[in-house]
Write a protein that holds these residues in place. Structure first.
Motif, PDB file in Angstrom:
ATOM      1  N   ALA A 159       4.369   0.806  18.681  1.00 48.25           N
ATOM      2  CA  ALA A 159       5.641   0.518  19.343  1.00 48.25           C
ATOM      3  C   ALA A 159       6.003  -0.944  19.084  1.00 48.25           C
ATOM      4  O   ALA A 159       5.380  -1.848  19.628  1.00 48.25           O
ATOM      5  CB  ALA A 159       5.524   0.788  20.840  1.00 48.25           C
ATOM      6  N   VAL A 160       6.995  -1.156  18.216  1.00 49.81           N
ATOM      7  CA  VAL A 160       7.402  -2.513  17.852  1.00 49.81           C
ATOM      8  C   VAL A 160       8.795  -2.774  18.419  1.00 49.81           C
ATOM      9  O   VAL A 160       9.674  -1.911  18.314  1.00 49.81           O
ATOM     10  CB  VAL A 160       7.408  -2.679  16.311  1.00 49.81           C
ATOM     11  N   ASP A 161       8.980  -3.925  19.017  1.00 51.85           N
ATOM     12  CA  ASP A 161      10.281  -4.225  19.651  1.00 51.85           C
ATOM     13  C   ASP A 161      11.447  -4.056  18.682  1.00 51.85           C
ATOM     14  O   ASP A 161      12.487  -3.507  19.032  1.00 51.85           O
ATOM     15  CB  ASP A 161      10.281  -5.637  20.269  1.00 51.85           C
ATOM     16  N   LYS A 162      11.224  -4.492  17.427  1.00 50.51           N
ATOM     17  CA  LYS A 162      12.266  -4.377  16.399  1.00 50.51           C
ATOM     18  C   LYS A 162      12.720  -2.929  16.199  1.00 50.51           C
ATOM     19  O   LYS A 162      13.870  -2.670  15.857  1.00 50.51           O
ATOM     20  CB  LYS A 162      11.672  -4.945  15.106  1.00 50.51           C
ATOM     21  N   PHE A 163      11.814  -1.978  16.403  1.00 54.23           N
ATOM     22  CA  PHE A 163      12.159  -0.548  16.305  1.00 54.23           C
ATOM     23  C   PHE A 163      12.367   0.053  17.702  1.00 54.23           C
ATOM     24  O   PHE A 163      12.121   1.230  17.918  1.00 54.23           O
ATOM     25  CB  PHE A 163      11.065   0.247  15.577  1.00 54.23           C
ATOM     26  N   ARG A 164      12.771  -0.778  18.632  1.00 53.98           N
ATOM     27  CA  ARG A 164      12.981  -0.371  20.034  1.00 53.98           C
ATOM     28  C   ARG A 164      11.771   0.360  20.626  1.00 53.98           C
ATOM     29  O   ARG A 164      11.911   1.329  21.375  1.00 53.98           O
ATOM     30  CB  ARG A 164      14.201   0.532  20.153  1.00 53.98           C
ATOM     31  N   TYR A 165      10.616  -0.107  20.225  1.00 56.59           N
ATOM     32  CA  TYR A 165       9.349   0.422  20.741  1.00 56.59           C
ATOM     33  C   TYR A 165       9.174   1.922  20.483  1.00 56.59           C
ATOM     34  O   TYR A 165       8.522   2.621  21.238  1.00 56.59           O
ATOM     35  CB  TYR A 165       9.193   0.114  22.234  1.00 56.59           C
ATOM     36  N   ARG A 166       9.809   2.402  19.398  1.00 55.29           N
ATOM     37  CA  ARG A 166       9.606   3.801  19.020  1.00 55.29           C
ATOM     38  C   ARG A 166       9.012   3.855  17.631  1.00 55.29           C
ATOM     39  O   ARG A 166       9.394   3.086  16.752  1.00 55.29           O
ATOM     40  CB  ARG A 166      10.945   4.550  18.972  1.00 55.29           C
ATOM     41  N   LEU A 167       8.125   4.797  17.433  1.00 52.71           N
ATOM     42  CA  LEU A 167       7.552   5.012  16.109  1.00 52.71           C
ATOM     43  C   LEU A 167       8.658   5.575  15.217  1.00 52.71           C
ATOM     44  O   LEU A 167       9.192   6.637  15.507  1.00 52.71           O
ATOM     45  CB  LEU A 167       6.395   6.000  16.234  1.00 52.71           C
ATOM     46  N   PRO A 168       9.017   4.869  14.124  1.00 53.79           N
ATOM     47  CA  PRO A 168      10.137   5.357  13.297  1.00 53.79           C
ATOM     48  C   PRO A 168       9.869   6.730  12.664  1.00 53.79           C
ATOM     49  O   PRO A 168      10.767   7.546  12.589  1.00 53.79           O
ATOM     50  CB  PRO A 168      10.285   4.279  12.221  1.00 53.79           C
ATOM     51  N   TYR A 169       8.644   6.963  12.181  1.00 52.38           N
ATOM     52  CA  TYR A 169       8.300   8.295  11.667  1.00 52.38           C
ATOM     53  C   TYR A 169       6.797   8.498  11.766  1.00 52.38           C
ATOM     54  O   TYR A 169       6.025   7.541  11.827  1.00 52.38           O
ATOM     55  CB  TYR A 169       8.812   8.516  10.232  1.00 52.38           C
ATOM     56  N   ALA A 170       6.399   9.781  11.771  1.00 53.95           N
ATOM     57  CA  ALA A 170       5.025  10.131  12.143  1.00 53.95           C
ATOM     58  C   ALA A 170       3.958   9.551  11.216  1.00 53.95           C
ATOM     59  O   ALA A 170       2.858   9.239  11.666  1.00 53.95           O
ATOM     60  CB  ALA A 170       4.881  11.646  12.213  1.00 53.95           C
ATOM     61  N   ASP A 171       4.270   9.409   9.931  1.00 52.68           N
ATOM     62  CA  ASP A 171       3.244   8.967   8.994  1.00 52.68           C
ATOM     63  C   ASP A 171       3.255   7.466   8.740  1.00 52.68           C
ATOM     64  O   ASP A 171       2.594   6.989   7.823  1.00 52.68           O
ATOM     65  CB  ASP A 171       3.406   9.699   7.654  1.00 52.68           C
ATOM     66  N   LEU A 172       3.997   6.724   9.532  1.00 50.73           N
ATOM     67  CA  LEU A 172       4.062   5.277   9.313  1.00 50.73           C
ATOM     68  C   LEU A 172       2.660   4.664   9.424  1.00 50.73           C
ATOM     69  O   LEU A 172       1.900   4.961  10.340  1.00 50.73           O
ATOM     70  CB  LEU A 172       4.991   4.618  10.343  1.00 50.73           C
ATOM     71  N   PHE A 173       2.335   3.820   8.446  1.00 51.30           N
ATOM     72  CA  PHE A 173       1.033   3.142   8.472  1.00 51.30           C
ATOM     73  C   PHE A 173       1.215   1.639   8.259  1.00 51.30           C
ATOM     74  O   PHE A 173       0.259   0.893   8.104  1.00 51.30           O
ATOM     75  CB  PHE A 173       0.114   3.749   7.404  1.00 51.30           C
ATOM     76  N   GLY A 174       2.469   1.169   8.266  1.00 52.66           N
ATOM     77  CA  GLY A 174       2.758  -0.247   8.031  1.00 52.66           C
ATOM     78  C   GLY A 174       2.618  -1.076   9.293  1.00 52.66           C
ATOM     79  O   GLY A 174       2.457  -0.543  10.382  1.00 52.66           O
ATOM     80  N   GLY A 175       2.673  -2.377   9.118  1.00 48.82           N
ATOM     81  CA  GLY A 175       2.598  -3.289  10.259  1.00 48.82           C
ATOM     82  C   GLY A 175       1.184  -3.776  10.497  1.00 48.82           C
ATOM     83  O   GLY A 175       0.750  -4.744   9.894  1.00 48.82           O
ATOM     84  N   VAL A 176       0.469  -3.083  11.373  1.00 52.48           N
ATOM     85  CA  VAL A 176      -0.934  -3.389  11.637  1.00 52.48           C
ATOM     86  C   VAL A 176      -1.708  -2.081  11.553  1.00 52.48           C
ATOM     87  O   VAL A 176      -1.344  -1.103  12.208  1.00 52.48           O
ATOM     88  CB  VAL A 176      -1.137  -3.993  13.043  1.00 52.48           C
ATOM     89  N   SER A 177      -2.752  -2.058  10.733  1.00 52.75           N
ATOM     90  CA  SER A 177      -3.554  -0.839  10.649  1.00 52.75           C
ATOM     91  C   SER A 177      -5.024  -1.159  10.416  1.00 52.75           C
ATOM     92  O   SER A 177      -5.367  -2.175   9.822  1.00 52.75           O
ATOM     93  CB  SER A 177      -3.017   0.079   9.557  1.00 52.75           C
ATOM     94  N   ALA A 178      -5.852  -0.282  10.934  1.00 50.38           N
ATOM     95  CA  ALA A 178      -7.303  -0.494  10.910  1.00 50.38           C
ATOM     96  C   ALA A 178      -7.988   0.627  10.151  1.00 50.38           C
ATOM     97  O   ALA A 178      -7.674   1.800  10.342  1.00 50.38           O
ATOM     98  CB  ALA A 178      -7.840  -0.541  12.347  1.00 50.38           C
ATOM     99  N   MET A 179      -8.899   0.232   9.253  1.00 50.27           N
ATOM    100  CA  MET A 179      -9.699   1.231   8.521  1.00 50.27           C
ATOM    101  C   MET A 179     -11.124   0.738   8.381  1.00 50.27           C
ATOM    102  O   MET A 179     -11.352  -0.436   8.068  1.00 50.27           O
ATOM    103  CB  MET A 179      -9.138   1.444   7.116  1.00 50.27           C
TER     104      MET A 179
END
Ligand code: UD2
Ligand code: MN
Length: 282
Positions: A159-179
């Motif tokens: 949930a990112v403020d720029k996207f109004r705290y909504r996940l833009p699409y289900a497979d998004l993996f950008g921004g911050v991710s952990a592997m």
């Protein structure tokens, strides 16, 4: 002498493993927007060690995490990032190191490749068991959003403020991710073929699925971020094309064919800095 199971040897002394849930978390955070100068910040963040390393004082951390930041020409963001992140990571009782991987020159930015480089260079220092790939402009709003690698690859900036705290699409993996190191190597890292803005994160989502893994997430009320403001980068018009043909390159394009030159490396107090020249991929 056999140490009890809940103790491990650490710094040649017996130390208790840190609790599963870090005890000093505060939950929702006020974002700190006006950082002091870097030199002031360096003296203030006393518990951070040279190279941007931290680890809990009184217990042995359960996690060895390399935080990898693809970077170029966003110094103000970087200072704000360090100002906000270090205290969170320390409270989370993580054994971590922050790597800022800067692309040399003015050619097209390649975020994914810089993250590949970060992972390779980090492992030359220590056997990290977890990588967190982190945009420099994202600041966590809740410290219950743990900077660790769970069972499956985890998309952290739900949930990112720029996207109004909504996940833009289900497979998004950008921004911050952990592997985990294991999973990252299993998928051959990121593709090196995405120059300019966009596509590289979606290609990683495809790699993850192709290997029978899946993207996990924490609840959106915890996995919240603020994005610092910046101009929009020019999107790479070829990104859909490269993405569509990505699957045939999963095993060849990535950590396997990564070519770069390490131009400089410095351990500043609050981060390890790597300056790299990226070689175009063939
Ligand atoms: C989105 C994604 C990002 C990435 C990008 C497409 C989210 C929240 N973020 O970010 O992860 O997939 O789209 O490539 O989904 N950077 C620099 N200097 C530059 C350009 C980029 O340091 O000149 C780094 C920096 O860490 C930045 C990141 O790359 O945060 C992503 O670039 P962006 O912030 O310009 O793109 P944005 O916000 O659209
Ligand atoms: Mn951004």
């Amino acid at each position: 002498f056999i140490p009890p199971l809940n103790k491990i040897i650490f710094n040649s002394t017996l130390q208790q493993r840190c609790p599963l849930i870090p005890p000093n978390l505060v939950g929702p955070l006020a974002i700190l927007k006006n950082p002091p100068e870097m030199s002031v910040l360096e003296t203030r963040l006393k518990d951070v060690n040279q190279g941007g390393r931290g680890n809990p004082k009184n217990c042995a951390s359960r996690h060895r995490v390399a935080i990898i930041i693809p970077y170029r020409n966003r110094y103000e963001h970087l200072v704000t990032f360090l100002y906000n992140l270090h205290p969170v990571l320390l409270r989370q009782q993580i054994d971590y190191q922050i790597f800022v991987v800067e692309q040399e020159g003015t050619g097209q930015f390649n975020r994914a490749m810089l993250m590949n480089v970060g992972s390779v260079e980090a492992l030359k220092e220590r056997q990290f068991d977890c990588f967190i790939f982190h945009d420099v402009d994202l600041l966590p709003e809740d410290d219950r959003n743990l900077y660790t690698c769970p069972e499956q690859p985890r998309h952290m900036s739900v949930a990112v403020d720029k996207f109004r705290y909504r996940l833009p699409y289900a497979d998004l993996f950008g921004g911050v991710s952990a592997m985990s190191r294991e999973h990252f190597q299993m998928v051959n890292g990121f593709s090196n073929a995405f120059w300019g803005w966009g596509g590289e994160d979606d290609d990683m989502a495809n790699r993850i699925k192709a290997r029978g893994l899946y993207i996990s997430r924490y609840p959106a009320n915890i996995a919240r971020y603020k994005m610092l403001s910046h101009q929009k980068e020019k999107a790479n018009p070829k990104r859909y094309e490269v993405l569509r043909s990505g699957e045939k390159r999963f095993t060849t394009d990535g950590l396997k064919n990564l070519r770069y030159e390490l131009i400089d490396k410095k351990k500043f107090k609050l981060y390890t800095w790597l300056l790299v020249r990226l070689a175009p991929m063939k």
